[in-house]
Scaffold this motif. Structure first.
Motif, short mmCIF file in Angstrom:
data_model
loop_
_atom_site.label_atom_id
_atom_site.label_comp_id
_atom_site.label_asym_id
_atom_site.label_seq_id
_atom_site.Cartn_x
_atom_site.Cartn_y
_atom_site.Cartn_z
N LEU A 1 -37.43 -24.36 -20.20
CA LEU A 1 -36.70 -22.94 -20.68
C LEU A 1 -35.35 -23.70 -20.88
CD1 LEU A 1 -38.41 -19.71 -18.82
CD2 LEU A 1 -39.03 -21.88 -20.85
N ARG A 2 -34.74 -24.01 -21.94
CA ARG A 2 -33.25 -24.63 -22.63
C ARG A 2 -32.14 -23.16 -22.00
NH1 ARG A 2 -32.76 -26.04 -28.63
NH2 ARG A 2 -33.99 -27.32 -28.14
N GLU A 3 -33.21 -21.92 -22.63
CA GLU A 3 -31.48 -20.89 -22.16
C GLU A 3 -31.71 -21.14 -20.62
OE1 GLU A 3 -30.58 -16.54 -23.88
OE2 GLU A 3 -32.59 -17.69 -24.33
N LEU A 4 -32.45 -20.88 -20.05
CA LEU A 4 -32.37 -21.17 -18.75
C LEU A 4 -31.79 -22.30 -18.13
CD1 LEU A 4 -33.59 -19.14 -16.11
CD2 LEU A 4 -35.04 -20.66 -15.97
N ALA B 1 -28.31 -21.54 -18.59
CA ALA B 1 -27.60 -20.43 -17.84
C ALA B 1 -27.58 -20.88 -15.95
CB ALA B 1 -28.21 -19.72 -17.87
N VAL B 2 -28.66 -21.48 -15.98
CA VAL B 2 -28.31 -22.49 -14.24
C VAL B 2 -27.01 -23.77 -14.27
CG1 VAL B 2 -29.64 -23.86 -12.68
CG2 VAL B 2 -31.22 -21.83 -13.61
N ILE B 3 -26.95 -23.91 -14.86
CA ILE B 3 -26.69 -24.73 -15.09
C ILE B 3 -24.79 -24.45 -15.23
CG2 ILE B 3 -24.89 -27.04 -16.42
CD1 ILE B 3 -27.79 -27.81 -17.32
N LYS B 4 -24.46 -23.90 -16.13
CA LYS B 4 -23.00 -23.25 -16.11
C LYS B 4 -22.76 -22.06 -14.49
CE LYS B 4 -20.99 -18.97 -18.23
NZ LYS B 4 -20.69 -18.12 -19.89
N THR B 5 -23.89 -21.51 -14.20
CA THR B 5 -23.73 -20.73 -12.34
C THR B 5 -23.64 -21.71 -12.25
OG1 THR B 5 -25.23 -18.95 -13.53
CG2 THR B 5 -25.31 -19.41 -11.13
N THR C 1 -32.36 -19.40 -5.39
CA THR C 1 -31.08 -19.08 -5.02
C THR C 1 -30.30 -19.56 -6.46
OG1 THR C 1 -30.23 -19.50 -3.46
CG2 THR C 1 -28.70 -19.26 -4.14
N LEU C 2 -30.13 -20.17 -7.69
CA LEU C 2 -29.40 -21.04 -8.49
C LEU C 2 -30.29 -20.11 -9.87
CD1 LEU C 2 -27.93 -24.78 -8.71
CD2 LEU C 2 -27.35 -23.09 -7.96
N MET C 3 -31.49 -19.68 -9.69
CA MET C 3 -32.05 -19.75 -11.03
C MET C 3 -31.94 -18.35 -10.57
SD MET C 3 -35.99 -20.24 -11.90
CE MET C 3 -37.29 -18.75 -10.54
N LEU C 4 -32.15 -17.50 -9.66
CA LEU C 4 -32.10 -15.90 -9.47
C LEU C 4 -30.11 -15.40 -10.13
CD1 LEU C 4 -33.73 -14.14 -8.95
CD2 LEU C 4 -32.90 -14.11 -6.48
N ALA C 5 -29.61 -16.23 -9.90
CA ALA C 5 -27.89 -16.50 -9.70
C ALA C 5 -27.94 -15.78 -11.39
CB ALA C 5 -27.39 -16.70 -9.43
N ALA C 6 -28.51 -17.23 -12.02
CA ALA C 6 -28.59 -16.78 -13.27
C ALA C 6 -28.72 -15.99 -14.01
CB ALA C 6 -29.23 -18.53 -14.29
N ILE C 7 -30.10 -15.79 -13.64
CA ILE C 7 -30.61 -14.33 -14.47
C ILE C 7 -30.55 -13.48 -14.53
CG2 ILE C 7 -32.81 -13.17 -14.72
CD1 ILE C 7 -34.41 -15.44 -13.82
N LEU C 8 -29.70 -12.98 -13.19
CA LEU C 8 -28.58 -11.51 -13.05
C LEU C 8 -27.51 -11.90 -13.70
CD1 LEU C 8 -29.89 -11.61 -9.24
CD2 LEU C 8 -30.63 -10.49 -11.48
N ARG C 9 -26.87 -13.01 -13.54
CA ARG C 9 -25.48 -13.36 -14.57
C ARG C 9 -25.61 -13.53 -16.03
NH1 ARG C 9 -20.91 -15.20 -11.61
NH2 ARG C 9 -20.50 -16.42 -13.72
N THR C 10 -26.68 -13.29 -16.54
CA THR C 10 -27.17 -13.66 -18.18
C THR C 10 -27.74 -13.10 -18.95
OG1 THR C 10 -26.90 -16.47 -17.50
CG2 THR C 10 -27.33 -15.36 -19.27
#
Length: 298
Positions: free
Chosen positions: A276-279, A282-286, A41-50
Motif C-alpha cells: 500500500l503506497r500511501e500507507l 505515511a510510515v516512512i514520514k512518521t 507501532t509505526l503503522m499504528l502511529a502513521a494511521i493515527l497521524r495521517t
C-alpha cells in the motif's frame, strides 16, 4: 495432571527437551519480537497521524496493528520466558494470551479479505455497506470472540485445541472463498476493459488500461496476503488437529509451529507497507519524524 512445562502446544511433554531446540526457538523469536513492536507501532502511529488514511477500512488495519503489537509486546516475551525457565505458572497465561492475540489477528485478516471482496464486487454500494459504525462493531466482536474462546483452556484442553482448529478452518475457508471471488471479479473486469478498449478513443483506452492495472495490483495484493496467512497458520492447524486426537504424538518440533504463527504479526506491517503506497509513505514520514525528534532531544 499433565506436565505444564511444555510449549504453546500445551500437550503432555517431558522435561528433557534438547537445549538446542529451546535455544533455536528463542533466538528465532527475538528478532520477530523486535520487528512486531517496531513495525506495528509505526503503522499504528502513521494511521493515527495521517487524516487521509482514516476510513472504515483503516479501522481494521488499526485493530490488526494492535493485536499484532500485543503479540510482540506480551506473547513473544512470555513464550521466550516459558521456553527458558519452563515455569509452569506461565503456561496458562501464555496459552490464553497467545490464542486471544493471534485469534484477533487472524480474524481481522479474514475480515479484511471480506472487505476487499465487497469493495470489488459491490463498488457502487460499498460506502453504504462498510460504514464506520459497522466496522467498529465487527472489530469489537472479533476481540470479544477471541478472548472468550481463549478461556476455553480453563474448561477443557480438547475444547481449547478444537477452538483453535475451528478458528483457523473458518478463517481460511472464508478467506479462500473471498479470494476466489476476487480473482473472478478482477478477471471479469479485465475482459470487459479489453472489449471496451477495442471501441473507445485513446484517452478512454488509457483510462481503461489504468483501471486494469489497478485491478491487477489489487488481485496481486490479495494473493500475497492469502499465501502468507496460509503459510503461517496451516502448520498450527495441522499441529492442533493431531494433538486434539493424539496428544501423545507431541514432539519438540511442534514448538516451531507456534513461532511460525507468531511470525505473521511481524510480517503483516511489512506486507501492508510494501503493497500500500500511501500507507508506506505515511510510515516512512512518521519514522523520520520520530527519529529526528529523538535526535534533537539528544
Amino acid at each position: 495432571m499433565a506436565n505444564e512445562s511444555v510449549a504453546l502446544s500445551g500437550s503432555n511433554g517431558n522435561n528433557s527437551r534438547p537445549e538446542t531446540i529451546v535455544i533455536i526457538n528463542c533466538v528465532l523469536n527475538v528478532p520477530l519480537l523486535i520487528t512486531a513492536l517496531i513495525g506495528n507501532t509505526l503503522m499504528l502511529a502513521a494511521i493515527l497521524r495521517t487524516p487521509s488514511l482514516r476510513s472504515p477500512s483503516t479501522i481494521l488495519l488499526c485493530s490488526l496493528a494492535v493485536s499484532d503489537l500485543l503479540v510482540g509486546s506480551v506473547v513473544h516475551p512470555l513464550y521466550i520466558s516459558h521456553e527458558i525457565t519452563k515455569n509452569a505458572s506461565l503456561h496458562p497465561v501464555l496459552l490464553t494470551t497467545a490464542f486471544a492475540a493471534c485469534g484477533v489477528s487472524l480474524l481481522t485478516m479474514t475480515t479484511i479479505s471480506v472487505d476487499r471482496f465487497l469493495a470489488l464486487q459491490y463498488h457502487m454500494r460499498y460506502p453504504n455497506l462498510m460504514t464506520t459504525h459497522r466496522v467498529m462493531y465487527a472489530s469489537a466482536t472479533i476481540w470479544f470472540i477471541s478472548f472468550v474462546s481463549s478461556l476455553s483452556y480453563f474448561w477443557s484442553r480438547n475444547a481449547y485445541y478444537s477452538s483453535i482448529v475451528a478458528n483457523i478452518v473458518i478463517c481460511l475457508l472464508i478467506s479462500t472463498a473471498c479470494y476466489i471471488r476476487i480473482f473472478r471479479t478482477v478477471r471479469l473486469h479485465q475482459l470487459q476493459i479489453h472489449v471496451q478498449q477495442q471501441a473507445v478513443e485513446r484517452l478512454n483506452s488509457a483510462e481503461s488500461n489504468q483501471n486494469m492495472q489497478h485491478s491487477k495490483k489489487s488481485a496481486i495484493n490479495t494473493f500475497i496476503f492469502y499465501i502468507v496467512t496460509i503459510m503461517c497458520y496451516t502448520p498450527m492447524f495441522i499441529q492442533m488437529s493431531i494433538l486434539a486426537i493424539y496428544p501423545q504424538f507431541w514432539t519438540n518440533a511442534w514448538n516451531f509451529t507456534d513461532t511460525l504463527a507468531f511470525m505473521n504479526s511481524s510480517i503483516n506491517p511489512v506486507l501492508f507497507c510494501w503493497r500500500l503506497r500511501e500507507l508506506r509513505a505515511a510510515v516512512i514520514k512518521t519514522a523520520r519524524h520520530m527519529f529526528c525528534k529523538q535526535t534533537e532531544e539528544n
